[in-house]
Design an enzyme around this catalytic site. Structure first.
Site, mmCIF file in Angstrom:
data_model
loop_
_atom_site.group_PDB
_atom_site.id
_atom_site.type_symbol
_atom_site.label_atom_id
_atom_site.label_comp_id
_atom_site.label_asym_id
_atom_site.label_seq_id
_atom_site.Cartn_x
_atom_site.Cartn_y
_atom_site.Cartn_z
ATOM 1 N N ARG A 163 55.331 44.698 49.261
ATOM 2 C CA ARG A 163 54.293 45.284 48.413
ATOM 3 C C ARG A 163 54.858 45.868 47.133
ATOM 4 N NH1 ARG A 163 49.493 46.487 51.203
ATOM 5 N NH2 ARG A 163 49.052 48.167 49.753
ATOM 6 N N LYS A 194 53.035 44.325 44.831
ATOM 7 C CA LYS A 194 52.187 43.180 45.177
ATOM 8 C C LYS A 194 50.711 43.565 45.130
ATOM 9 C CE LYS A 194 51.538 38.942 46.664
ATOM 10 N NZ LYS A 194 51.646 37.909 45.605
ATOM 11 N N GLU A 216 49.441 32.545 31.715
ATOM 12 C CA GLU A 216 50.030 32.650 33.045
ATOM 13 C C GLU A 216 51.530 32.315 33.011
ATOM 14 O OE1 GLU A 216 49.386 34.040 35.596
ATOM 15 O OE2 GLU A 216 50.528 33.110 37.210
ATOM 16 N N ASN A 243 49.276 57.528 50.197
ATOM 17 C CA ASN A 243 49.019 56.445 49.222
ATOM 18 C C ASN A 243 47.798 56.850 48.418
ATOM 19 O OD1 ASN A 243 50.983 54.965 50.456
ATOM 20 N ND2 ASN A 243 49.639 53.348 51.225
ATOM 21 N N GLY A 244 47.802 56.546 47.117
ATOM 22 C CA GLY A 244 46.647 56.873 46.273
ATOM 23 C C GLY A 244 47.038 57.869 45.206
ATOM 24 N N HIS A 260 49.211 33.746 12.057
ATOM 25 C CA HIS A 260 48.544 34.932 11.499
ATOM 26 C C HIS A 260 49.375 36.188 11.733
ATOM 27 C CE1 HIS A 260 44.987 32.721 10.340
ATOM 28 N NE2 HIS A 260 45.082 32.081 11.501
ATOM 29 N N CYS A 270 52.570 51.550 47.234
ATOM 30 C CA CYS A 270 53.034 52.440 48.311
ATOM 31 C C CYS A 270 52.626 51.925 49.686
ATOM 32 C CB CYS A 270 52.443 53.824 48.126
ATOM 33 S SG CYS A 270 52.804 54.541 46.546
ATOM 34 N N TRP A 301 55.820 53.869 45.315
ATOM 35 C CA TRP A 301 55.863 53.242 43.989
ATOM 36 C C TRP A 301 55.460 54.346 43.017
ATOM 37 C CZ3 TRP A 301 52.570 52.087 39.880
ATOM 38 C CH2 TRP A 301 53.023 51.100 38.998
ATOM 39 N N LYS A 344 54.464 34.904 34.163
ATOM 40 C CA LYS A 344 55.395 34.529 35.234
ATOM 41 C C LYS A 344 56.834 34.722 34.758
ATOM 42 C CE LYS A 344 53.808 34.350 38.088
ATOM 43 N NZ LYS A 344 52.463 34.534 38.575
ATOM 44 N N GLU A 357 57.694 38.583 34.225
ATOM 45 C CA GLU A 357 57.688 39.470 35.397
ATOM 46 C C GLU A 357 58.868 39.234 36.326
ATOM 47 O OE1 GLU A 357 54.458 39.342 38.282
ATOM 48 O OE2 GLU A 357 54.135 37.228 37.917
HETATM 49 O O1 M6R Z 1 45.910 41.130 44.256
HETATM 50 P P1 M6R Z 1 45.359 40.778 42.911
HETATM 51 O O2 M6R Z 1 45.148 39.303 42.736
HETATM 52 O O3 M6R Z 1 44.117 41.557 42.569
HETATM 53 O O4 M6R Z 1 46.479 41.220 41.890
HETATM 54 C C1 M6R Z 1 46.272 41.127 40.510
HETATM 55 C C2 M6R Z 1 47.570 41.230 39.767
HETATM 56 O O5 M6R Z 1 48.206 42.461 40.050
HETATM 57 C C3 M6R Z 1 48.531 40.080 40.114
HETATM 58 O O6 M6R Z 1 47.955 38.848 39.841
HETATM 59 C C4 M6R Z 1 49.830 40.234 39.305
HETATM 60 O O7 M6R Z 1 49.591 40.048 37.951
HETATM 61 C C5 M6R Z 1 50.891 39.257 39.844
HETATM 62 N N1 M6R Z 1 52.105 39.961 40.100
HETATM 63 C C6 M6R Z 1 51.257 38.195 38.914
HETATM 64 O O8 M6R Z 1 52.201 37.331 39.459
#
Ligand code: M6R
Length: 610
Positions: A27, A605, A484, A100-101, A507, A2, A74, A488, A491
């Site tokens: 964000r 973000k 990772e 926000n929150g 397994h 948000c 959000w 990627k 997402e």
């Molecule tokens: O701002 P941060 O590094 O704490 O964020 C952690 C995760 O939310 C962030 O790495 C998220 O998994 C990314 N979207 C991955 O690309």
């Protein structure tokens, strides 16, 4: 996640609010709205979907209002619909609130207010705030007390976290704000005062910024800002100088921020590493390796705590710290760490890795580790962020502003800091590691070389883009890279994928492998190559299409369909190199599938709620 913007001053509020919302789009959000106040009357515009959908209805208002609040939401409590979008209004129509929150006791408060006959419009936790403000101010006498007095009565009733922007029809010249556990900034501009949850929302007009801290309240008018503590005592707050810079430097000739940020990785890593080598990595004047902050000597155990990709950097960090420095190390997801009664204490070092420095679970984990007496170190990309401020020491990643939701350059910079930390501990234990140290100085060049795999990654993307599922396998550091790579891909392209330790697939999960299933096999960990090769043969024998990522010309004879070849560096640094073709692969799969690469659906973000 948000975002809040607000304005009070000499200019028309609507276009300024819209600019602020656009700057916060990176964000992540799923609805947006704004409230303008003119002559003590509100005009509210809200839409599900993108900020741009507010643009026309706001313009059509031709509003001369010089005070307003706006929000990108959000969804947490309630679907991303227009009715749940902020601002929310009190039943008596006198209070408008953006938030926000999360208000954790919203259900109980709502039940109480409903028994008093107050009808709620939305499913949100936020709506409790304007309803309480309306109830408290209207309880005996609508004119009783100032909006500040009413807010001082209401805030102690709330549990949870908040950053608030508030308008009150009875005080048409005032914009109120308050924060508790969620960032909020007040910007001073030539034409008035601006409110924002993130520096990015401030434009060229703003030249001074006040950062609000927990429990504080602000009352903003066109004449200036006044700040109060939670008991209503006036505060004197220092301001920081601020000068606007375009976020991330713009996209330049790139179509997407993500693709630009992939290319920025050699620079991000080299700037980050320079802190440890006293300047340019290879200059004759480059200094000896040195940690630029104080840490406890040889901790009993190192904990690496983070979320998402930052957690994946920690998984690599664990392997490297244990192998190089022989110190026990554990990588833990922050949301698990905080509730697992961690056996962490005064002899331990807890490292918190976060691009934004705002991630709610990581921040809560810092507090948990501190309460248990551990020394805390933040590895953050945003200077002055909440996590940076909460930790005893900070090792910054110097990746620059990262705009794409999917992290690339910040992740690479996080790996670089964790390698440097491993080297520091190795040196403390008198393990000299000259080959590792030299390869670390050269890491930006190794990453640059890996960027030349784009054609091969694109060719693989063309074959994978039509699949429903994909699997990433690898052992040891290759497994960390697989985690990772898989995140990627899913997402940004919405293609379901899973990462497995290569030896673990048989397994259970191998039952899902059928003719044509894509398996991305990471095979850069040299000492385990025969083992990984055997796992590749197992899936190939069941019809999988195997895309191998290998170094030193390996991988051609293991039943693979294609091999992406990388130049080798020190084996412990390979995660930084092998992640490059994985980022490019995801990018091209998402492009082929027509996805919104920089702003994937449902994602934010900065994840500022638990
Ligand atoms: O701002 P941060 O590094 O704490 O964020 C952690 C995760 O939310 C962030 O790495 C998220 O998994 C990314 N979207 C991955 O690309």
């Amino acid at each position: 996640m948000c975002g809040i913007v607000g304005y009070v001053g000499e200019s028309k509020a609507a276009p300024l609010l819209l600019d602020g919302l656009r700057a916060l789009e990176y964000r992540g959000y799923d609805s947006a709205g704004a409230a303008l106040m003119e002559d003590g009357a509100f005009t509210i515009v809200r839409r599900a979907g993108r900020v741009e959908q507010l643009s026309e209805p706001l313009a059509q208002l031709h509003s001369a209002a010089k005070i307003g609040i706006a929000h990108t939401r959000w969804a947490t409590h309630g679907a991303p619909t227009e009715i749940n979008a902020h601002p929310h209004i009190s039943a008596d129509g006198r209070w408008a609130v953006v938030h926000n929150g999360i208000i954790e006791n919203a259900d109980a408060l709502r039940a109480e207010l409903e028994t008093l006959g107050i009808a709620f419009d939305s499913e949100t936790d936020t709506e409790i705030i304007p309803q309480l403000l309306g109830r408290v101010s209207g309880f005996e006498d609508a004119e009783q007390g100032t909006p500040l007095d009413v807010l001082l009565d209401v805030l102690p009733l709330l549990e949870g976290s908040w950053a608030l922007g508030i308008l009150c029809a009875n005080a048409p010249d005032k914009l109120l704000c308050a924060c508790q556990g969620s960032p909020l900034l007040v910007g001073e501009g030539e034409d008035g005062l601006y409110l924002a949850s993130d520096y990015a929302a401030f434009g060229e007009n703003v030249h001074k910024v006040y950062r609000m801290t927990d429990g504080e309240i602000g009352v903003l008018t066109r004449d200036g800002a006044a700040f109060y503590d939670s008991r209503g005592q006036a505060l004197t707050k220092p301001a920081e100088e601020f000068s606007h810079r375009e976020q991330g430097g713009g996209k330049g000739s790139y179509t997407h921020f993500m693709r630009k940020e992939i290319d920025e990785q050699p620079l991000a890593v080299s700037r980050t590493l320079e802190q440890f080598f006293g300047g340019a990595l290879h200059a004759a004047a480059a200094g000896d390796f040195r940690l630029p902050c104080q840490l406890p000597h040889s901790p009993r155990k190192v904990w690496l705590v983070a979320c998402g990709s930052a957690y994946h950097a920690c998984v690599s960090g664990k392997y490297v710290i244990e192998e190089l420095a022989r110190i026990p190390c554990e990588a833990v997801v922050a949301s698990e760490f905080r509730y697992q009664y961690p056996l962490i204490g005064e002899e331990d070092l807890a490292v918190f890795v976060s691009q934004s420095g705002e991630t709610a679970d990581t921040l809560a984990a810092v507090r948990e580790a501190s309460a248990r007496g551990a020394a805390t170190l933040g590895v953050v990309n945003v200077a002055g962020s909440a996590i940076a401020r909460a930790c005893d020491a900070v090792l910054p990643t110097l990746a620059g502003a990262e705009i794409a939701v999917a992290t690339t350059k910040a992740y690479s910079a996080q790996l670089a800091v964790l390698y440097a930390l491993a080297l520091h501990f190795a040196k403390e234990q008198a393990h000299e590691e000259p080959e590792f140290e030299e390869a670390l100085r050269r890491l930006p060049e190794s990453i640059q070389a890996a960027l030349s795999t784009e054609d091969a990654a694109k060719a693989a993307a063309e074959q994978i883009a039509g699949a429903d599922h994909a699997y990433f396998i690898g052992r040891n550091l290759d497994y960390a890279a697989a985690l990772e790579g898989s995140l990627k891909l899913k997402e940004i392209s919405y293609l379901h994928s899973e990462a497995y330790p290569a030896g673990e697939l048989k397994h259970g999960t191998i039952s899902l492998i059928e003719a044509g299933t894509p398996v991305i096999a990471l095979a850069c960990c040299e000492r385990l190559l025969p083992k990984t090769a055997a796992n590749i043969r197992e899936v190939a024998a069941r019809g999988a299409r195997v895309f191998a990522v290998c170094a030193r010309g390996n991988g051609e004879h293991w039943g693979t369909d294609s091999v992406i070849s990388l130049q080798a560096t020190h084996p412990l640094l390979m995660p930084s190199v092998e992640v490059i073709p994985l980022q490019l692969l995801s990018y091209h799969v998402a492009r082929i599938r027509g996805c919104d690469i920089d702003k994937p659906k449902n994602l934010a973000k900065s994840v500022t709620v638990e």
